[in-house]
Design a protein around this motif. Structure first.
Motif, mmCIF file in Angstrom:
data_model
loop_
_atom_site.group_PDB
_atom_site.id
_atom_site.type_symbol
_atom_site.label_atom_id
_atom_site.label_comp_id
_atom_site.label_asym_id
_atom_site.label_seq_id
_atom_site.Cartn_x
_atom_site.Cartn_y
_atom_site.Cartn_z
ATOM 1 N N LEU A 1 7.631 9.979 0.480
ATOM 2 C CA LEU A 1 6.482 9.715 -0.388
ATOM 3 C C LEU A 1 6.629 8.390 -1.138
ATOM 4 C CD1 LEU A 1 3.801 10.912 -1.412
ATOM 5 C CD2 LEU A 1 5.079 11.918 -3.302
ATOM 6 N N THR A 2 7.847 8.065 -1.576
ATOM 7 C CA THR A 2 8.081 6.803 -2.284
ATOM 8 C C THR A 2 7.696 5.620 -1.403
ATOM 9 O OG1 THR A 2 9.924 7.811 -3.485
ATOM 10 C CG2 THR A 2 9.818 5.411 -3.467
ATOM 11 N N VAL A 3 8.142 5.637 -0.172
ATOM 12 C CA VAL A 3 7.837 4.555 0.773
ATOM 13 C C VAL A 3 6.332 4.463 0.998
ATOM 14 C CG1 VAL A 3 8.144 3.733 3.140
ATOM 15 C CG2 VAL A 3 10.082 4.734 1.908
ATOM 16 N N GLN A 4 5.679 5.599 1.159
ATOM 17 C CA GLN A 4 4.243 5.616 1.412
ATOM 18 C C GLN A 4 3.452 5.025 0.241
ATOM 19 O OE1 GLN A 4 3.284 9.694 2.299
ATOM 20 N NE2 GLN A 4 4.357 9.689 4.273
ATOM 21 N N VAL A 5 3.850 5.373 -0.983
ATOM 22 C CA VAL A 5 3.144 4.862 -2.162
ATOM 23 C C VAL A 5 3.359 3.357 -2.310
ATOM 24 C CG1 VAL A 5 3.001 4.967 -4.677
ATOM 25 C CG2 VAL A 5 3.164 7.074 -3.372
ATOM 26 N N VAL A 6 4.584 2.884 -2.076
ATOM 27 C CA VAL A 6 4.865 1.446 -2.166
ATOM 28 C C VAL A 6 4.013 0.672 -1.155
ATOM 29 C CG1 VAL A 6 6.602 -0.337 -1.752
ATOM 30 C CG2 VAL A 6 7.198 1.693 -3.087
ATOM 31 N N ILE A 7 3.972 1.162 0.074
ATOM 32 C CA ILE A 7 3.157 0.505 1.111
ATOM 33 C C ILE A 7 1.681 0.523 0.712
ATOM 34 C CG2 ILE A 7 2.355 0.687 3.504
ATOM 35 C CD1 ILE A 7 5.150 1.754 4.231
ATOM 36 N N ALA A 8 1.234 1.651 0.173
ATOM 37 C CA ALA A 8 -0.166 1.774 -0.238
ATOM 38 C C ALA A 8 -0.517 0.780 -1.343
ATOM 39 C CB ALA A 8 -0.441 3.203 -0.716
ATOM 40 N N ILE A 9 0.394 0.585 -2.295
ATOM 41 C CA ILE A 9 0.156 -0.366 -3.380
ATOM 42 C C ILE A 9 0.059 -1.788 -2.830
ATOM 43 C CG2 ILE A 9 1.219 -1.430 -5.419
ATOM 44 C CD1 ILE A 9 2.319 1.357 -6.128
ATOM 45 N N ILE A 10 0.962 -2.148 -1.938
ATOM 46 C CA ILE A 10 0.944 -3.489 -1.333
ATOM 47 C C ILE A 10 -0.355 -3.715 -0.557
ATOM 48 C CG2 ILE A 10 2.059 -4.999 0.363
ATOM 49 C CD1 ILE A 10 4.727 -3.613 -0.393
ATOM 50 N N LEU A 11 -0.748 -2.734 0.256
ATOM 51 C CA LEU A 11 -1.997 -2.841 1.009
ATOM 52 C C LEU A 11 -3.201 -2.933 0.077
ATOM 53 C CD1 LEU A 11 -1.401 -0.250 3.894
ATOM 54 C CD2 LEU A 11 -1.393 -2.752 4.069
ATOM 55 N N GLY A 12 -3.144 -2.195 -1.034
ATOM 56 C CA GLY A 12 -4.223 -2.236 -2.015
ATOM 57 C C GLY A 12 -4.384 -3.613 -2.628
ATOM 58 N N VAL A 13 -3.263 -4.253 -2.944
ATOM 59 C CA VAL A 13 -3.305 -5.618 -3.491
ATOM 60 C C VAL A 13 -3.946 -6.573 -2.480
ATOM 61 C CG1 VAL A 13 -1.896 -7.588 -4.228
ATOM 62 C CG2 VAL A 13 -1.332 -5.285 -5.038
ATOM 63 N N LEU A 14 -3.561 -6.450 -1.218
ATOM 64 C CA LEU A 14 -4.084 -7.338 -0.171
ATOM 65 C C LEU A 14 -5.584 -7.121 0.042
ATOM 66 C CD1 LEU A 14 -1.171 -7.083 2.451
ATOM 67 C CD2 LEU A 14 -1.678 -9.002 0.913
ATOM 68 N N VAL A 15 -6.007 -5.863 0.124
ATOM 69 C CA VAL A 15 -7.428 -5.565 0.321
ATOM 70 C C VAL A 15 -8.254 -6.049 -0.869
ATOM 71 C CG1 VAL A 15 -9.133 -3.696 0.492
ATOM 72 C CG2 VAL A 15 -7.058 -3.621 1.878
ATOM 73 N N GLY A 16 -7.745 -5.791 -2.095
ATOM 74 C CA GLY A 16 -8.462 -6.227 -3.286
ATOM 75 C C GLY A 16 -8.586 -7.735 -3.380
ATOM 76 N N GLN A 17 -7.564 -8.458 -2.922
ATOM 77 C CA GLN A 17 -7.564 -9.908 -3.002
ATOM 78 C C GLN A 17 -8.483 -10.544 -1.953
ATOM 79 O OE1 GLN A 17 -6.375 -11.896 -5.201
ATOM 80 N NE2 GLN A 17 -6.757 -13.842 -4.155
ATOM 81 N N PHE A 18 -8.428 -10.049 -0.726
ATOM 82 C CA PHE A 18 -9.161 -10.701 0.367
ATOM 83 C C PHE A 18 -10.528 -10.053 0.656
ATOM 84 C CE2 PHE A 18 -4.642 -11.636 1.264
ATOM 85 C CZ PHE A 18 -4.709 -13.020 1.207
ATOM 86 N N PHE A 19 -10.707 -8.802 0.221
ATOM 87 C CA PHE A 19 -11.996 -8.125 0.399
ATOM 88 C C PHE A 19 -12.396 -7.466 -0.927
ATOM 89 C CE2 PHE A 19 -9.507 -7.887 4.335
ATOM 90 C CZ PHE A 19 -10.327 -8.589 5.212
ATOM 91 N N PRO A 20 -12.634 -8.277 -1.967
ATOM 92 C CA PRO A 20 -12.841 -7.730 -3.317
ATOM 93 C C PRO A 20 -14.004 -6.749 -3.437
ATOM 94 C CG PRO A 20 -13.438 -10.063 -3.216
ATOM 95 C CD PRO A 20 -12.717 -9.743 -1.956
ATOM 96 N N LYS A 21 -15.116 -7.025 -2.761
ATOM 97 C CA LYS A 21 -16.272 -6.130 -2.867
ATOM 98 C C LYS A 21 -15.940 -4.756 -2.294
ATOM 99 C CE LYS A 21 -21.199 -5.778 -1.875
ATOM 100 N NZ LYS A 21 -22.374 -6.399 -1.219
ATOM 101 N N PHE A 22 -15.312 -4.754 -1.132
ATOM 102 C CA PHE A 22 -14.888 -3.491 -0.502
ATOM 103 C C PHE A 22 -13.821 -2.807 -1.350
ATOM 104 C CE2 PHE A 22 -11.974 -1.374 2.603
ATOM 105 C CZ PHE A 22 -12.806 -0.308 2.915
ATOM 106 N N GLY A 23 -12.912 -3.617 -1.918
ATOM 107 C CA GLY A 23 -11.824 -3.074 -2.736
ATOM 108 C C GLY A 23 -12.324 -2.305 -3.942
ATOM 109 N N THR A 24 -13.361 -2.852 -4.618
ATOM 110 C CA THR A 24 -13.880 -2.169 -5.810
ATOM 111 C C THR A 24 -14.507 -0.824 -5.458
ATOM 112 O OG1 THR A 24 -15.966 -3.388 -5.591
ATOM 113 C CG2 THR A 24 -14.316 -4.315 -7.075
ATOM 114 N N GLU A 25 -15.019 -0.705 -4.239
ATOM 115 C CA GLU A 25 -15.637 0.560 -3.818
ATOM 116 C C GLU A 25 -14.605 1.647 -3.517
ATOM 117 O OE1 GLU A 25 -17.984 -0.557 -0.491
ATOM 118 O OE2 GLU A 25 -19.526 -1.580 -1.687
#
Length: 422
Positions: A8-32
């Motif tokens: 679970l620790t690994v999964q959450v860390v990966i999810a946080i990293i992916l979240g940062v990337l999606v929010g940065q490069f696809f901000p409109k989609f990220g906010t949804e």
């Protein structure tokens, strides 16, 4: 080194990293994607009231001693008051030393709508009488429905004492409650399987809405807050832990999954059920865990206390207001009251800050608009500090009451060896 992607620790860390990337490069989609985090937090909040109720009732009834319950409760509240006051004082000292608000461009003020926070602050009750009245629910069903922890805790203590007085006649009820508790924790384990999705959604929303750039505009304040909280955890909580013969770093490692969950969702409430379960496995008695953790979510918000004191004086510095020592002591006194009502959910710290400034007219309440862009980034830090602070408090009270049993290494997923800390 092979990475265990089922952890679970690994999964959450990966999810946080992916979240940062999606929010940065696809901000409109990220906010949804915020809906993912909202669903998870609602699922957790759904399960908190019954878990708190059954855990506390079982713990109190198992103690069977009203004097012992009162003693533990008294020590808990005294500990919370001392430590949270130290947190407030440290926040005031550091913000005065570093002066992050000096030289802020005031053209940034007023661009954010703070009416929702000032309105919520005006509607909320922060007086002592209001607080005491708020402890007593109109009825326990409504308190359960609203998820009000302190009224649920009060009723659970009273019901537990009633069962304790019944002696052997209460045994069938306690056996039923014990089985129900296990059932509810089973639901928690199911919900936790989707926590990486929640962390992904929350981080995508945060970066997508506010942008990484907002981190730099008020970077000095953010750096000061993070530094202060690290110092508080390492020095203050570390010293307390050492006094009671456990290591703060080993303890943090033990609860790392809960910390990562809070980091992803910005809410210490999201980790409450798991934290109670983990502390019992760490060696704390069920009765102490049931009393200290729920109470701590209103009385022992160390991270929120640090944030409130630093944010209030930051706004004063930004407006060029030089507070006297007497005024800062007055502010500390107000914060000692208002900080006790802040809940462990995102945004409550902002509402409490608005209520504090409304009662302290020397600092303009509209100044909180300065913090709108970076508050979300600081909420993770204060939520994690709150979580660690409540965990340390539970271990300390358990050891003070000889209700702590050192255990062998826990074979739970992602757990570490607590025996070194114990």
């Amino acid at each position: 080194m092979r990475i265990n992607f089922k952890n679970l620790t690994v999964q959450v860390v990966i999810a946080i990293i992916l979240g940062v990337l999606v929010g940065q490069f696809f901000p409109k989609f990220g906010t949804e994607l915020k809906v993912l985090a909202d669903i998870f937090v609602k699922l957790i909040k759904m399960i908190i009231p019954p878990i708190v109720f059954f855990t506390v009732v079982n713990g109190i009834a198992g103690m069977g001693d009203m004097k012992k319950v009162g003693r533990i409760g008294g020590k808990t509240v005294l500990y919370f008051e001392i430590v949270s006051t130290v947190a407030l004082a440290i926040g005031i000292m550091v913000v005065n030393l570093l002066k992050p608000g000096a030289g802020i461009d005031m053209s940034k003020a007023g661009h954010g709508d703070v009416s929702q926070y000032t309105k919520a602050a005006a509607e909320s009750s922060h007086g002592i009488i209001d607080f005491v009245m708020g402890l007593i629910p109109d009825n326990i069903v409504s308190a359960m429905a609203k998820g009000d922890l302190l009224p649920i805790l009060l009723f659970a203590v009273l019901f537990g004492l009633s069962l304790a007085a019944m002696g052997q006649n209460a045994k069938p009820v306690l056996q039923l409650f014990d089985k129900l508790t296990l059932g509810f924790f089973g639901v928690v384990n199911m919900i936790m399987k989707v926590s990486p999705l929640a962390a992904f959604g929350a981080m995508s929303y945060t970066i997508g809405k506010f942008g990484v750039g907002s981190l730099f505009s008020l970077g000095k304040l953010m750096g000061s807050v993070y530094l202060t909280m690290i110092l508080f955890i390492v020095i203050v909580l570390g010293t307390i832990a050492k006094m009671f013969n456990f290591n703060i770093f080993s303890f943090i490692k033990y609860i790392r999954e809960e910390i990562l969950l809070v980091l992803g969702t910005s809410s210490s409430e999201s980790a409450l059920p798991r934290m109670m379960e983990r502390l019992e496995k760490y060696g704390c008695s069920k009765s102490v865990v049931g009393l200290v953790i729920p109470t701590g979510y209103s009385f022992n918000l160390d991270g929120t206390s640090i944030y409130l004191s630093m944010a209030a004086i930051f706004i004063a510095q930004a407006y060029g207001i030089d507070l006297t020592l007497g005024q800062e002591i007055t502010l500390l006194g107000i914060l000692m009251l208002t900080s006790k009502g802040a809940a462990g959910v995102t945004g409550s710290g902002f509402i409490t800050l608005a209520a504090t400034l409304a009662a302290f007219p020397m600092v303009p309440v509209e100044g909180i608009a300065l913090l709108l862009g970076v508050d979300r980034f600081m909420s993770e830090a204060r939520a994690i500090t709150n979580l660690i602070g409540n965990g340390v408090a539970t271990v300390v009270i358990s050891k003070m009451e000889n209700e702590f049993t050192p255990v062998a290494p826990v074979a739970a997923e992602g757990s570490s060896n607590p025996s070194k800390s114990a």
